[in-house]
Design a protein around this motif. Structure first.
Motif, short mmCIF file in Angstrom:
data_model
loop_
_atom_site.label_atom_id
_atom_site.label_comp_id
_atom_site.label_asym_id
_atom_site.label_seq_id
_atom_site.Cartn_x
_atom_site.Cartn_y
_atom_site.Cartn_z
N PRO A 3 0.83 -1.21 0.00
CA PRO A 3 0.00 0.00 0.00
C PRO A 3 0.87 1.26 0.00
O PRO A 3 1.85 1.35 0.74
N VAL A 4 0.52 2.22 -0.85
CA VAL A 4 1.26 3.48 -0.94
C VAL A 4 0.30 4.63 -0.69
O VAL A 4 -0.74 4.73 -1.35
N HIS A 5 0.64 5.49 0.25
CA HIS A 5 -0.21 6.63 0.56
C HIS A 5 -0.10 7.67 -0.55
O HIS A 5 0.99 7.96 -1.03
N PRO A 6 -1.24 8.25 -0.98
CA PRO A 6 -1.18 9.28 -2.03
C PRO A 6 -0.25 10.43 -1.69
O PRO A 6 0.39 11.01 -2.58
N LEU A 7 -0.15 10.78 -0.40
CA LEU A 7 0.74 11.87 -0.02
C LEU A 7 2.20 11.54 -0.31
O LEU A 7 3.00 12.43 -0.63
N ALA A 8 2.55 10.25 -0.22
CA ALA A 8 3.92 9.84 -0.54
C ALA A 8 4.22 10.07 -2.01
O ALA A 8 5.32 10.50 -2.38
N ILE A 9 3.22 9.78 -2.87
CA ILE A 9 3.39 10.01 -4.31
C ILE A 9 3.54 11.50 -4.59
O ILE A 9 4.42 11.92 -5.36
N VAL A 10 2.69 12.31 -3.97
CA VAL A 10 2.77 13.76 -4.18
C VAL A 10 4.10 14.31 -3.68
O VAL A 10 4.74 15.14 -4.34
N ARG A 11 4.54 13.84 -2.52
CA ARG A 11 5.81 14.30 -1.95
C ARG A 11 6.98 13.94 -2.88
O ARG A 11 7.88 14.75 -3.11
N ASP A 12 6.96 12.71 -3.41
CA ASP A 12 8.02 12.28 -4.33
C ASP A 12 8.01 13.12 -5.59
O ASP A 12 9.07 13.53 -6.09
N PHE A 13 6.82 13.41 -6.10
CA PHE A 13 6.70 14.24 -7.30
C PHE A 13 7.24 15.64 -7.06
O PHE A 13 8.02 16.16 -7.86
N LEU A 14 6.83 16.28 -5.96
CA LEU A 14 7.28 17.64 -5.68
C LEU A 14 8.79 17.69 -5.47
O LEU A 14 9.46 18.63 -5.92
N ARG A 15 9.33 16.67 -4.81
CA ARG A 15 10.78 16.65 -4.60
C ARG A 15 11.52 16.57 -5.93
O ARG A 15 12.49 17.32 -6.17
#
Length: 316
Positions: free
Chosen positions: A156-168
């Motif tokens: 399971p991957v939290h959507p916030l983790a995806i957004v954080r990775d994208f912004l970084r």
């Protein structure tokens, strides 16, 4: 020889010179990595920075331009994914690699100098609008697809983790930094100091030739090894289907002639190294991505000239 044909041959000739210097052993492939790092990390961001400061965007967001290009991306990506999985029987991860290979134009190392050579500064300004959206869009798509199809797809991957990775990734990308810095300086209304202009111009003006030569030298380490049939199929989708879709929608949306030609030319460019990097992340499809990139780049000297001729006939 027509000016268009001469420009196309000049641009791809610089790529060929880089490739030959690697094949003959005159330069090491590591030199290509260093040149690419300099081009992407320094020269091209400064070129984009300078463009964002002085470009005339006519006060409106080019929604029709973006729609034209990204509809072509979506069609080619879907076709590449389906061809890889349904026609050649590969798994979903390889399908992502096939989709990226069919739709991710090399808009930076090849596209920027190409547009400057063919369409001049105005054409490059239009391409910059595509690049400014293309980079974050394709980054986000790659991150999401990696989470869907990658080795950790059952976790399971939290959507916030995806957004954080994208912004970084976005805000540490030198090209995005160059675009945002140029827009920020433009907003101030202040002219650049003369000494700063000399520094920026000195490095920005060599961005094109260095990027093209580095790209050619970098191709040396990829080569062709197996997976020829799927690589050829994906190359056809990239070089023929994607620009055809872009041309159709540029005409349908009534894009201005120069914007339409830039959109078609951008769609007709071969794939860059991004598909190989994604294949490396997945741990599958590296040979497929490598072969497709090499084959498409070699063929693009003819197909890109073809689509430029067609676009000129259609849009003037």
């Amino acid at each position: 020889m027509s000016p268009l044909a001469e420009t196309v041959l000049f641009v791809f000739g610089l790529v060929a010179l880089g490739y030959i210097s690697g094949v003959t052993g005159y330069l090491r492939t590591e030199t290509g990595d260093a040149l690419s790092e300099f081009a992407i990390g320094v020269a091209l961001p400064l070129l984009l920075f300078r463009t964002m400061i002085g470009a005339n965007f006519h006060g409106s967001a080019p929604w029709a331009l973006w729609a034209t290009y990204f509809i072509a991306v979506a069609v080619a990506w879907t076709a590449g994914h389906l061809a890889t999985t349904r026609l050649f029987g590969r798994d979903g991860q390889a399908g992502v690699v096939g989709g990226v290979s069919s739709a991710f134009s090399n808009l930076v190392l090849l596209g920027i100098p190409f547009m400057l050579g063919v369409f001049g500064q105005q054409g490059f300004e239009i391409l910059s609008l595509i690049v400014s959206v293309h980079l974050p869009t394709m980054m986000m798509a790659s991150i999401i697809l990696f989470e869907m199809f990658g080795p950790r797809r059952n976790e399971p991957v939290h959507p916030l983790a995806i957004v954080r990775d994208f912004l970084r990734k976005m805000f540490t990308n030198p090209l995005i930094i160059g675009i945002l810095a140029g827009l920020a300086w433009r907003a101030t209304g202040f002219p650049l100091p003369s000494l700063a202009i000399r520094f920026v111009d000195a490095l920005a003006n060599i961005a094109g030739p260095v990027a093209l030569f580095a790209m050619g030298l970098g191709l040396r380490k990829f080569g062709i090894s197996g997976n020829i049939k799927p690589a050829l199929a994906l190359s056809v989708l990239k070089l023929m289907l994607m620009p055809a879709v872009a041309l159709a929608f540029a005409w349908l949306f009534g894009l201005p002639p120069l914007s339409a030609k830039v959109a078609v030319a951008a769609a007709s460019l071969p794939s860059g190294v991004n598909s190989y990097l994604i294949a490396t992340q997945f741990g599958t499809g590296q040979a497929l991505a490598s072969n497709q990139m090499t084959i498409a780049t070699a063929c693009a000297v003819v197909t890109t000239a073809f689509w430029l001729t067609i676009a000129t006939m259609v849009f003037g």
